[in-house]
Design an enzyme around this catalytic site. Structure first.
Site, mmCIF file in Angstrom:
data_model
loop_
_atom_site.group_PDB
_atom_site.id
_atom_site.type_symbol
_atom_site.label_atom_id
_atom_site.label_comp_id
_atom_site.label_asym_id
_atom_site.label_seq_id
_atom_site.Cartn_x
_atom_site.Cartn_y
_atom_site.Cartn_z
ATOM 1 N N PRO A 38 0.818 -1.228 0.000
ATOM 2 C CA PRO A 38 0.000 0.000 0.000
ATOM 3 C C PRO A 38 0.847 1.272 0.000
ATOM 4 O O PRO A 38 0.320 2.356 -0.198
ATOM 5 C CB PRO A 38 -0.845 -0.125 1.274
ATOM 6 C CG PRO A 38 -0.238 -1.203 2.087
ATOM 7 C CD PRO A 38 0.628 -2.030 1.207
ATOM 8 N N ARG A 65 -2.469 -7.696 -20.664
ATOM 9 C CA ARG A 65 -3.368 -7.260 -21.739
ATOM 10 C C ARG A 65 -2.784 -6.127 -22.577
ATOM 11 O O ARG A 65 -3.347 -5.767 -23.609
ATOM 12 C CB ARG A 65 -4.768 -6.962 -21.225
ATOM 13 C CG ARG A 65 -4.864 -5.856 -20.231
ATOM 14 C CD ARG A 65 -6.159 -5.950 -19.435
ATOM 15 N NE ARG A 65 -7.335 -6.065 -20.297
ATOM 16 C CZ ARG A 65 -7.780 -5.108 -21.104
ATOM 17 N NH1 ARG A 65 -7.132 -3.976 -21.193
ATOM 18 N NH2 ARG A 65 -8.862 -5.286 -21.835
ATOM 19 N N ASP A 78 -10.513 0.614 -24.436
ATOM 20 C CA ASP A 78 -10.939 0.552 -23.040
ATOM 21 C C ASP A 78 -10.870 1.897 -22.340
ATOM 22 O O ASP A 78 -10.067 2.733 -22.688
ATOM 23 C CB ASP A 78 -10.027 -0.386 -22.230
ATOM 24 C CG ASP A 78 -10.245 -1.838 -22.562
ATOM 25 O OD1 ASP A 78 -11.075 -2.131 -23.425
ATOM 26 O OD2 ASP A 78 -9.568 -2.667 -21.945
ATOM 27 N N GLU A 87 2.261 -7.330 8.880
ATOM 28 C CA GLU A 87 2.311 -5.855 8.930
ATOM 29 C C GLU A 87 3.265 -5.303 7.875
ATOM 30 O O GLU A 87 3.335 -4.095 7.688
ATOM 31 C CB GLU A 87 2.689 -5.383 10.334
ATOM 32 C CG GLU A 87 1.497 -5.207 11.263
ATOM 33 C CD GLU A 87 0.429 -6.293 11.115
ATOM 34 O OE1 GLU A 87 -0.660 -5.971 10.599
ATOM 35 O OE2 GLU A 87 0.672 -7.452 11.512
HETATM 36 N N1 4FD Z 1 -2.927 -1.554 -2.125
HETATM 37 C C1 4FD Z 1 -1.763 -3.519 -1.285
HETATM 38 C C2 4FD Z 1 -0.698 -4.404 -1.393
HETATM 39 C C3 4FD Z 1 -0.391 -5.258 -0.341
HETATM 40 C C4 4FD Z 1 -1.163 -5.207 0.818
HETATM 41 C C5 4FD Z 1 1.427 -5.876 2.503
HETATM 42 C C6 4FD Z 1 3.631 -4.257 3.050
HETATM 43 C C7 4FD Z 1 1.320 -4.880 3.469
HETATM 44 C C8 4FD Z 1 -2.500 -3.531 -0.119
HETATM 45 C C9 4FD Z 1 3.722 -5.248 2.084
HETATM 46 C C10 4FD Z 1 2.427 -4.092 3.747
HETATM 47 C C11 4FD Z 1 2.620 -6.053 1.806
HETATM 48 C C12 4FD Z 1 -2.112 -2.566 -2.378
HETATM 49 C C13 4FD Z 1 0.251 -6.750 2.162
HETATM 50 N N2 4FD Z 1 -2.206 -4.356 0.889
HETATM 51 N N3 4FD Z 1 -0.948 -5.958 1.920
HETATM 52 O O1 4FD Z 1 -1.644 -2.740 -3.496
#
Ligand code: 4FD
Length: 247
Positions: A87, A152, A167, A114
């Site tokens: 994230p 794609r 698209d 985490e």
């Molecule tokens: N929004 C995303 C990707 C992974 C995830 C995770 C660090 C958390 C959301 C590494 C923290 C991996 C996204 C696993 N959540 N969670 O792309």
């Protein structure tokens, strides 16, 4: 394109990677995909992959030794992206998926818990991508979204359809959202089909579709209009919409 994924739940990829587009890509020799189990690179008898964070606080962190060993086992060359799905990454957009589709090889790292020990980023990761501003339980679903969006864009993967350029978010509509689509029956639960679509006037159909795309983009994602390719006609039509809404 060769794609290697590192995950704690590599089986999650099975259903998605055997779906039609992925299967065709693999069948046509355009995709060589492998999902690897991070746990295979743990060394202790319990095959431990996580540990508690220094400094306290809740949750668990992926151990750096296990994850770096797993990445190094894939022998990345220094040209190919080694991408952490997280994230905190840069947002996956149409242009990021085009950019990634130009590489011969991608390595996708899926964390859980985490997160990952910061030293993994420093030593073994060279890109970090997020599929949107929300948290998932693991990076696996994010990696599958990325793979779909990237594949794609590769010529030959979608086959005769070649639909990728029309698209929403692709260049065909100049950065606008797609307008509404209809198929048979002509009447469904009391709802008809816009007459222009059955008129046979191709120029009128094109004009209607363009205007529907402008209308929908303005209503749903006005932020996209700033980056869209707009003609004088488009601008005049949008000015009309804004004026209408003003009353
Ligand atoms: N929004 C995303 C990707 C992974 C995830 C995770 C660090 C958390 C959301 C590494 C923290 C991996 C996204 C696993 N959540 N969670 O792309």
């Amino acid at each position: 394109m060769k794609i290697d994924v590192l995950a704690l739940f590599p089986n999650m990829f099975e259903a998605v990677m055997s779906q039609s587009m992925m299967w065709k890509a693999r069948d046509r020799g355009l995709l060589d995909f492998h999902a690897h189990d991070i746990r295979d690179y743990a060394v202790d008898k319990h095959r431990t992959v996580d540990d508690s964070p220094y400094g306290g606080g809740g949750g668990m962190i992926l151990k750096p030794d296990v994850l770096v060993r797993a990445i190094e086992a894939l022998k990345p060359d220094d040209r190919s992206p080694v991408i952490l799905m997280s994230p905190q990454g840069r947002l996956l957009t149409h242009s990021v998926s085009v950019e990634l589709s130009q590489h011969a090889r991608l390595i996708l790292v899926c964390g859980r818990y985490e997160g990952v020990d910061e030293r993994v980023r420093e030593l073994a990761i060279n890109d970090e991508i997020s599929i949107g501003d929300y948290v998932l339980t693991g990076g696996e679903l994010a990696a599958m979204v990325l793979i779909d969006a990237v594949l794609r864009q590769i010529p030959g993967v979608l086959g005769a359809e070649g639909a990728q350029n029309r698209d929403s978010h692709a260049d065909g509509l100049g950065g606008l959202l797609e307008g509404p689509h209809y198929t048979r029956p002509a009447e469904f639960r009391g709802l008809g089909v816009p007459a222009v679509l059955t008129s046979g006037h191709h120029a009128e159909v094109d004009r209607w579709r363009r205007r529907q795309a402008l209308k929908r983009t303005w209503r749903m994602r006005p932020d996209l209009l700033a980056g869209a390719e707009l003609s004088d006609d488009d601008m005049a039509f949008l000015a009309g919409l804004i004026e209408e809404a003003g009353d």
